[in-house]
Design a protein around this motif. Structure first.
Motif, PDB file in Angstrom:
ATOM      1  N   ALA A  33       0.854  -1.114   0.162  1.00 59.01           N
ATOM      2  CA  ALA A  33      -0.025   0.012  -0.118  1.00 59.01           C
ATOM      3  C   ALA A  33       0.701   1.362   0.046  1.00 59.01           C
ATOM      4  N   ARG A  34       2.158   1.045  -0.100  1.00 56.71           N
ATOM      5  CA  ARG A  34       2.966   2.216  -0.043  1.00 56.71           C
ATOM      6  C   ARG A  34       2.704   3.320  -1.034  1.00 56.71           C
ATOM      7  N   THR A  35       2.380   2.999  -2.199  1.00 56.75           N
ATOM      8  CA  THR A  35       2.041   4.092  -3.350  1.00 56.75           C
ATOM      9  C   THR A  35       0.625   4.725  -2.957  1.00 56.75           C
ATOM     10  N   ILE A  36      -0.498   3.962  -2.413  1.00 64.72           N
ATOM     11  CA  ILE A  36      -1.444   4.881  -2.340  1.00 64.72           C
ATOM     12  C   ILE A  36      -1.242   5.723  -0.926  1.00 64.72           C
ATOM     13  N   ARG A  37      -0.466   5.063   0.020  1.00 63.68           N
ATOM     14  CA  ARG A  37      -0.382   5.841   1.035  1.00 63.68           C
ATOM     15  C   ARG A  37       0.133   7.120   1.023  1.00 63.68           C
ATOM     16  N   ALA A  38       1.273   7.112  -0.060  1.00 65.37           N
ATOM     17  CA  ALA A  38       2.048   8.307  -0.504  1.00 65.37           C
ATOM     18  C   ALA A  38       0.826   9.504  -1.004  1.00 65.37           C
ATOM     19  N   MET A  39      -0.060   8.872  -1.688  1.00 65.08           N
ATOM     20  CA  MET A  39      -1.095   9.775  -2.221  1.00 65.08           C
ATOM     21  C   MET A  39      -2.075  10.630  -0.975  1.00 65.08           C
ATOM     22  N   HIS A  40      -1.646  10.359   0.117  1.00 66.79           N
ATOM     23  CA  HIS A  40      -2.655  10.698   1.248  1.00 66.79           C
ATOM     24  C   HIS A  40      -1.777  11.801   2.142  1.00 66.79           C
ATOM     25  N   PRO A  41      -2.474  12.488   2.810  1.00 64.03           N
ATOM     26  CA  PRO A  41      -1.811  13.432   3.864  1.00 64.03           C
ATOM     27  C   PRO A  41      -1.301  12.719   4.927  1.00 64.03           C
ATOM     28  N   GLN A  42      -0.085  13.176   5.561  1.00 62.36           N
ATOM     29  CA  GLN A  42       0.461  12.568   6.742  1.00 62.36           C
ATOM     30  C   GLN A  42      -0.483  12.027   7.872  1.00 62.36           C
ATOM     31  N   ARG A  80      -7.692  14.690  -9.646  1.00 65.74           N
ATOM     32  CA  ARG A  80      -6.468  15.066  -9.562  1.00 65.74           C
ATOM     33  C   ARG A  80      -5.426  14.128  -9.150  1.00 65.74           C
ATOM     34  N   VAL A  81      -5.742  12.880  -8.683  1.00 74.27           N
ATOM     35  CA  VAL A  81      -4.875  11.942  -8.328  1.00 74.27           C
ATOM     36  C   VAL A  81      -4.840  10.900  -9.504  1.00 74.27           C
ATOM     37  N   ALA A  82      -3.671  10.504  -9.753  1.00 77.75           N
ATOM     38  CA  ALA A  82      -3.492   9.499 -10.715  1.00 77.75           C
ATOM     39  C   ALA A  82      -3.928   8.013 -10.189  1.00 77.75           C
ATOM     40  N   ILE A  83      -4.802   7.365 -10.635  1.00 79.03           N
ATOM     41  CA  ILE A  83      -5.248   6.038 -10.052  1.00 79.03           C
ATOM     42  C   ILE A  83      -5.030   4.914 -11.263  1.00 79.03           C
ATOM     43  N   ASP A  84      -4.222   4.086 -11.080  1.00 80.43           N
ATOM     44  CA  ASP A  84      -4.021   3.016 -12.116  1.00 80.43           C
ATOM     45  C   ASP A  84      -4.733   1.567 -11.552  1.00 80.43           C
ATOM     46  N   SER A  85      -4.469   0.703 -12.257  1.00 76.23           N
ATOM     47  CA  SER A  85      -4.706  -0.748 -11.815  1.00 76.23           C
ATOM     48  C   SER A  85      -3.950  -1.099 -10.518  1.00 76.23           C
ATOM     49  N   ALA A  86      -2.719  -0.468 -10.224  1.00 76.93           N
ATOM     50  CA  ALA A  86      -2.082  -1.044  -9.075  1.00 76.93           C
ATOM     51  C   ALA A  86      -2.532  -0.019  -7.921  1.00 76.93           C
ATOM     52  N   ALA A  87      -2.751   1.019  -8.344  1.00 72.66           N
ATOM     53  CA  ALA A  87      -3.416   1.782  -7.245  1.00 72.66           C
ATOM     54  C   ALA A  87      -4.765   1.111  -6.820  1.00 72.66           C
TER      55      ALA A  87
END
Length: 139
Positions: A33-42, A80-87
């Motif tokens: 989930a590292r990639t999607i976690r990085a899309m979110h605020p702290q 505004r958030v790039a969401i692909d199949s992996a996300a």
């Protein structure tokens, strides 16, 4: 005869709270989930409340999202958030784990999972080769 909402079948607000808390804990803990976690605020707490409000309404409980934020327009809010199949898959991994942990009613859990999988797939907005680099806001 009235049909019981998924919200009521799963246990209402306490289960929604546990579900969202488990979801975000998994997002913090799982390497996948590292990639999607990085899309979110702290600080995930404000987004957690937004998700709780949304899920309450989406599952047939009290309308907590729309009166405050208007129509959900989930795909538009996430453009505004790039969401692909992996996300999508990472998001579903966290949500499925949270559902398994918090929703005891197997049929309700399966119905929610199927609906969430359709929603998550519909949220994809970039080709799979484009990296997701933006962040999600609290709106």
């Amino acid at each position: 005869m009235t049909e019981t909402s998924l919200y009521d079948r799963i246990g209402g607000a306490p289960t929604i709270d546990a579900l969202v808390d488990s979801f975000y804990a998994r997002m913090d803990q799982l390497a996948e989930a590292r990639t999607i976690r990085a899309m979110h605020p702290q600080d995930l707490a404000p987004l957690g409340q937004v998700l709780k409000d949304y899920l309450s309404e989406w599952l047939g409980g009290p309308a907590l999202f729309s009166p405050v934020r208007g129509h959900p327009r989930m795909r538009q809010r996430h453009m505004r958030v790039a969401i692909d199949s992996a996300a999508r898959d990472a998001w579903l991994l966290c949500m499925r784990g949270a559902l398994a942990e918090t929703v005891a009613d197997e049929a309700a859990r399966q119905a929610i999972d199927e609906a969430m999988a359709r929603l998550a797939d519909w949220m994809r907005n970039v080709p799979d080769e484009q990296p997701a680099e933006n962040t999600i806001s609290q709106n």
